[in-house]
Write a protein that holds these residues in place. Structure first.
Motif, PDB file in Angstrom:
ATOM      1  N   VAL A  90     154.066  53.316  69.889  1.00  0.00           N
ATOM      2  CA  VAL A  90     153.768  53.605  68.832  1.00  0.00           C
ATOM      3  C   VAL A  90     152.425  53.870  68.477  1.00  0.00           C
ATOM      4  CG1 VAL A  90     154.044  52.853  66.271  1.00  0.00           C
ATOM      5  CG2 VAL A  90     155.786  52.168  68.030  1.00  0.00           C
ATOM      6  N   PRO A  91     151.889  54.842  68.146  1.00  0.00           N
ATOM      7  CA  PRO A  91     150.414  54.938  67.780  1.00  0.00           C
ATOM      8  C   PRO A  91     149.942  54.430  66.511  1.00  0.00           C
ATOM      9  CG  PRO A  91     151.775  57.000  67.309  1.00  0.00           C
ATOM     10  CD  PRO A  91     152.817  56.056  67.676  1.00  0.00           C
ATOM     11  N   PHE A  92     148.885  53.868  66.783  1.00  0.00           N
ATOM     12  CA  PHE A  92     148.230  53.358  65.617  1.00  0.00           C
ATOM     13  C   PHE A  92     146.789  53.991  65.585  1.00  0.00           C
ATOM     14  CE2 PHE A  92     150.080  48.677  65.808  1.00  0.00           C
ATOM     15  CZ  PHE A  92     151.332  49.197  65.348  1.00  0.00           C
ATOM     16  N   ASP A  93     145.951  53.761  64.643  1.00  0.00           N
ATOM     17  CA  ASP A  93     144.522  54.702  64.365  1.00  0.00           C
ATOM     18  C   ASP A  93     143.790  54.064  65.560  1.00  0.00           C
ATOM     19  OD1 ASP A  93     145.640  55.324  62.124  1.00  0.00           O
ATOM     20  OD2 ASP A  93     144.323  54.062  60.767  1.00  0.00           O
ATOM     21  N   LYS A  94     143.600  52.735  66.143  1.00  0.00           N
ATOM     22  CA  LYS A  94     142.846  52.404  67.065  1.00  0.00           C
ATOM     23  C   LYS A  94     143.568  51.578  68.326  1.00  0.00           C
ATOM     24  CE  LYS A  94     139.081  51.741  63.829  1.00  0.00           C
ATOM     25  NZ  LYS A  94     138.137  50.837  63.147  1.00  0.00           N
ATOM     26  N   ALA A  95     144.874  51.771  68.360  1.00  0.00           N
ATOM     27  CA  ALA A  95     145.776  51.132  69.412  1.00  0.00           C
ATOM     28  C   ALA A  95     146.992  51.872  69.222  1.00  0.00           C
ATOM     29  CB  ALA A  95     145.822  49.524  68.908  1.00  0.00           C
ATOM     30  N   THR A  96     147.834  51.326  70.328  1.00  0.00           N
ATOM     31  CA  THR A  96     149.093  51.502  70.357  1.00  0.00           C
ATOM     32  C   THR A  96     149.838  50.153  70.741  1.00  0.00           C
ATOM     33  OG1 THR A  96     148.997  51.666  73.090  1.00  0.00           O
ATOM     34  CG2 THR A  96     148.935  53.628  71.832  1.00  0.00           C
ATOM     35  N   PHE A  97     151.196  50.173  70.219  1.00  0.00           N
ATOM     36  CA  PHE A  97     152.007  49.172  70.131  1.00  0.00           C
ATOM     37  C   PHE A  97     153.455  49.376  70.641  1.00  0.00           C
ATOM     38  CE2 PHE A  97     155.545  46.935  67.649  1.00  0.00           C
ATOM     39  CZ  PHE A  97     154.940  45.773  67.743  1.00  0.00           C
ATOM     40  N   GLN A  98     154.163  48.591  71.382  1.00  0.00           N
ATOM     41  CA  GLN A  98     155.229  48.640  71.977  1.00  0.00           C
ATOM     42  C   GLN A  98     156.280  47.492  71.897  1.00  0.00           C
ATOM     43  OE1 GLN A  98     154.858  49.982  76.015  1.00  0.00           O
ATOM     44  NE2 GLN A  98     157.093  50.663  76.210  1.00  0.00           N
TER      45      GLN A  98
ATOM     46  N   LYS B 275     147.738  48.018  72.874  1.00  0.00           N
ATOM     47  CA  LYS B 275     146.511  48.347  73.592  1.00  0.00           C
ATOM     48  C   LYS B 275     145.490  48.942  72.678  1.00  0.00           C
ATOM     49  CE  LYS B 275     145.297  51.450  77.147  1.00  0.00           C
ATOM     50  NZ  LYS B 275     145.694  52.363  78.264  1.00  0.00           N
ATOM     51  N   ASN B 276     144.180  48.230  72.713  1.00  0.00           N
ATOM     52  CA  ASN B 276     143.128  48.910  72.101  1.00  0.00           C
ATOM     53  C   ASN B 276     142.809  50.315  72.731  1.00  0.00           C
ATOM     54  OD1 ASN B 276     140.689  49.720  70.953  1.00  0.00           O
ATOM     55  ND2 ASN B 276     139.624  47.956  71.593  1.00  0.00           N
ATOM     56  N   THR B 277     142.886  51.367  71.833  1.00  0.00           N
ATOM     57  CA  THR B 277     142.768  52.782  72.476  1.00  0.00           C
ATOM     58  C   THR B 277     141.382  53.500  72.130  1.00  0.00           C
ATOM     59  OG1 THR B 277     143.989  53.764  70.559  1.00  0.00           O
ATOM     60  CG2 THR B 277     145.409  53.303  72.830  1.00  0.00           C
ATOM     61  N   SER B 278     140.507  52.337  71.451  1.00  0.00           N
ATOM     62  CA  SER B 278     139.357  52.935  70.882  1.00  0.00           C
ATOM     63  C   SER B 278     138.135  52.551  71.739  1.00  0.00           C
ATOM     64  CB  SER B 278     138.922  52.284  69.627  1.00  0.00           C
ATOM     65  OG  SER B 278     138.724  50.692  69.665  1.00  0.00           O
ATOM     66  N   ASP B 279     136.890  52.955  71.398  1.00  0.00           N
ATOM     67  CA  ASP B 279     135.740  52.547  72.369  1.00  0.00           C
ATOM     68  C   ASP B 279     135.081  51.469  71.822  1.00  0.00           C
ATOM     69  OD1 ASP B 279     134.849  53.807  70.098  1.00  0.00           O
ATOM     70  OD2 ASP B 279     133.600  55.252  71.304  1.00  0.00           O
ATOM     71  N   LYS B 280     135.684  50.757  70.933  1.00  0.00           N
ATOM     72  CA  LYS B 280     134.943  49.451  70.344  1.00  0.00           C
ATOM     73  C   LYS B 280     136.171  48.276  70.351  1.00  0.00           C
ATOM     74  CE  LYS B 280     131.989  52.006  67.375  1.00  0.00           C
ATOM     75  NZ  LYS B 280     131.518  52.380  66.151  1.00  0.00           N
ATOM     76  N   ASN B 281     135.612  46.990  70.227  1.00  0.00           N
ATOM     77  CA  ASN B 281     136.167  45.827  70.110  1.00  0.00           C
ATOM     78  C   ASN B 281     137.036  46.104  68.824  1.00  0.00           C
ATOM     79  OD1 ASN B 281     135.006  45.192  72.313  1.00  0.00           O
ATOM     80  ND2 ASN B 281     134.814  43.040  71.752  1.00  0.00           N
ATOM     81  N   VAL B 282     138.320  45.640  68.756  1.00  0.00           N
ATOM     82  CA  VAL B 282     139.174  45.761  67.468  1.00  0.00           C
ATOM     83  C   VAL B 282     139.937  44.673  67.485  1.00  0.00           C
ATOM     84  CG1 VAL B 282     139.602  48.351  67.453  1.00  0.00           C
ATOM     85  CG2 VAL B 282     141.246  46.946  68.614  1.00  0.00           C
ATOM     86  N   SER B 283     140.168  44.187  65.908  1.00  0.00           N
ATOM     87  CA  SER B 283     140.905  42.840  65.580  1.00  0.00           C
ATOM     88  C   SER B 283     142.349  43.517  65.416  1.00  0.00           C
ATOM     89  CB  SER B 283     140.432  42.084  64.346  1.00  0.00           C
ATOM     90  OG  SER B 283     141.342  41.345  63.989  1.00  0.00           O
TER      91      SER B 283
ATOM     92  N   GLN C 161     142.096  38.841  67.897  1.00  0.00           N
ATOM     93  CA  GLN C 161     141.034  39.065  67.027  1.00  0.00           C
ATOM     94  C   GLN C 161     139.955  39.813  67.470  1.00  0.00           C
ATOM     95  OE1 GLN C 161     140.283  34.975  65.899  1.00  0.00           O
ATOM     96  NE2 GLN C 161     141.137  35.038  63.953  1.00  0.00           N
ATOM     97  N   ASP C 162     139.511  39.934  68.831  1.00  0.00           N
ATOM     98  CA  ASP C 162     138.672  40.528  69.305  1.00  0.00           C
ATOM     99  C   ASP C 162     138.849  41.429  70.691  1.00  0.00           C
ATOM    100  OD1 ASP C 162     135.934  41.438  69.231  1.00  0.00           O
ATOM    101  OD2 ASP C 162     135.310  39.780  70.505  1.00  0.00           O
ATOM    102  N   LEU C 163     139.833  42.289  70.454  1.00  0.00           N
ATOM    103  CA  LEU C 163     140.343  43.142  71.644  1.00  0.00           C
ATOM    104  C   LEU C 163     139.463  44.064  72.241  1.00  0.00           C
ATOM    105  CD1 LEU C 163     142.960  42.801  73.524  1.00  0.00           C
ATOM    106  CD2 LEU C 163     143.742  44.674  72.122  1.00  0.00           C
ATOM    107  N   PRO C 164     138.908  43.889  73.543  1.00  0.00           N
ATOM    108  CA  PRO C 164     137.758  44.847  73.898  1.00  0.00           C
ATOM    109  C   PRO C 164     138.464  46.293  74.235  1.00  0.00           C
ATOM    110  CG  PRO C 164     138.059  42.863  75.397  1.00  0.00           C
ATOM    111  CD  PRO C 164     139.186  42.905  74.504  1.00  0.00           C
ATOM    112  N   PRO C 165     137.895  47.315  74.364  1.00  0.00           N
ATOM    113  CA  PRO C 165     138.099  48.605  74.714  1.00  0.00           C
ATOM    114  C   PRO C 165     139.163  48.911  75.841  1.00  0.00           C
ATOM    115  CG  PRO C 165     135.947  48.933  74.124  1.00  0.00           C
ATOM    116  CD  PRO C 165     136.193  47.308  74.440  1.00  0.00           C
ATOM    117  N   ASN C 166     140.353  49.558  75.545  1.00  0.00           N
ATOM    118  CA  ASN C 166     141.223  49.906  76.675  1.00  0.00           C
ATOM    119  C   ASN C 166     141.978  48.264  77.527  1.00  0.00           C
ATOM    120  OD1 ASN C 166     140.643  52.731  76.613  1.00  0.00           O
ATOM    121  ND2 ASN C 166     138.806  52.055  77.671  1.00  0.00           N
ATOM    122  N   SER C 167     141.855  47.612  76.473  1.00  0.00           N
ATOM    123  CA  SER C 167     142.458  46.541  77.040  1.00  0.00           C
ATOM    124  C   SER C 167     143.966  46.199  76.768  1.00  0.00           C
ATOM    125  CB  SER C 167     141.703  45.135  76.338  1.00  0.00           C
ATOM    126  OG  SER C 167     140.396  45.022  77.057  1.00  0.00           O
ATOM    127  N   THR C 168     144.787  45.821  77.305  1.00  0.00           N
ATOM    128  CA  THR C 168     146.256  45.488  76.819  1.00  0.00           C
ATOM    129  C   THR C 168     146.456  43.838  76.657  1.00  0.00           C
ATOM    130  OG1 THR C 168     146.916  47.470  77.946  1.00  0.00           O
ATOM    131  CG2 THR C 168     148.522  45.911  77.306  1.00  0.00           C
TER     132      THR C 168
END
Length: 171
Positions: free
Chosen positions: A45-53, A80-88, A117-124
Motif C-alpha cells: 500500500v503506497p503512502f506519501d512517504k512510506a509503504t505499508f503491507q 518502509k520509509n521511502t523518503s529521503d528523510k527520517n519520518v514518524s 517515531q524516527d524511521l530512517p530513510p529506506n528502513s523497514t
C-alpha cells in the motif's frame, strides 16, 4: 391588518431565502462521494512517504477475560520509509480493525515505538498488533482502516474532485 401580515410573510420568505443561500455556500465544495480503496493482505500500500503491507493474520483460540469473550487476532505488518528523510510512522499502531460498523483499536502487540517515531530513510520495520475481537465476529473477515495522515496527498487530490478518500486492507 392585511398589510402587517403581508410584511411579516415577506420577511419570513426573505429570511428563508437567505438561510438557503447560506447553506448552499457553506456546503459548496464539500466532498459528497466516498471512495475507499481496498487492498488485499500481502499487497503493498503506497503512502506519501512510506509503504505499508500486511504480511500475516493469525486467529487464536477464544479467551474469557473477566467475562469478556474474545478471539485474539494477531496481524503482522511492515512499513518502509521511502523518503529521503527520517519520518514518524508511530500512528500506524492506531490502525482500526473493523467488522461492519464495529471499530477496534489496540495498544497491544510487538512493536518498538521509538523506532516507529524516527524511521530512517529506506528502513523497514516489521511489527505486530494484537486485537481482541468479540466472539460474534468469529470466522468473519475484517478490514484494517489506515489513518489518512499517511496518504494526505491522495486524500487532498480526491477531495478536490469532490470525493472523500480512504484506504482499507481486507483480511
Amino acid at each position: 391588518m392585511k398589510r402587517k401580515t403581508m410584511i411579516l410573510l415577506i420577511v419570513v420568505i426573505l429570511a428563508f431565502i437567505g438561510w438557503g443561500i447560506r447553506v448552499y455556500f457553506v456546503n459548496d465544495g464539500i466532498a459528497k462521494k466516498y471512495e475507499i480503496k481496498t487492498y488485499k493482505a500481502g499487497e503493498i500500500v503506497p503512502f506519501d512517504k512510506a509503504t505499508f503491507q500486511v504480511n500475516n493474520v493469525q486467529y487464536g483460540k477464544a479467551e474469557n477475560n473477566n467475562g469478556y469473550k474474545s478471539i485474539p487476532v494477531s496481524i503482522d505488518m511492515e512499513v518502509k520509509n521511502t523518503s529521503d528523510k527520517n519520518v514518524s510512522l508511530i500512528n500506524i499502531i492506531e490502525t482500526k480493525l473493523t467488522y461492519g460498523g464495529n471499530y477496534l483499536q489496540t495498544n497491544e502487540g510487538n512493536f518498538d515505538a521509538e523506532e516507529l517515531q524516527d524511521l530512517p530513510p529506506n528502513s523497514t520495520v516489521n511489527f505486530t498488533l494484537l486485537y481482541h475481537v468479540p466472539l460474534q465476529y468469529k470466522g468473519k473477515k475484517g478490514k484494517l482502516y489506515i489513518d489518512q495522515s499517511f496518504y494526505r496527498k491522495q486524500v487532498d487530490a480526491k477531495y478536490k474532485k469532490g470525493k472523500r478518500y480512504g484506504i482499507s486492507i481486507a483480511l
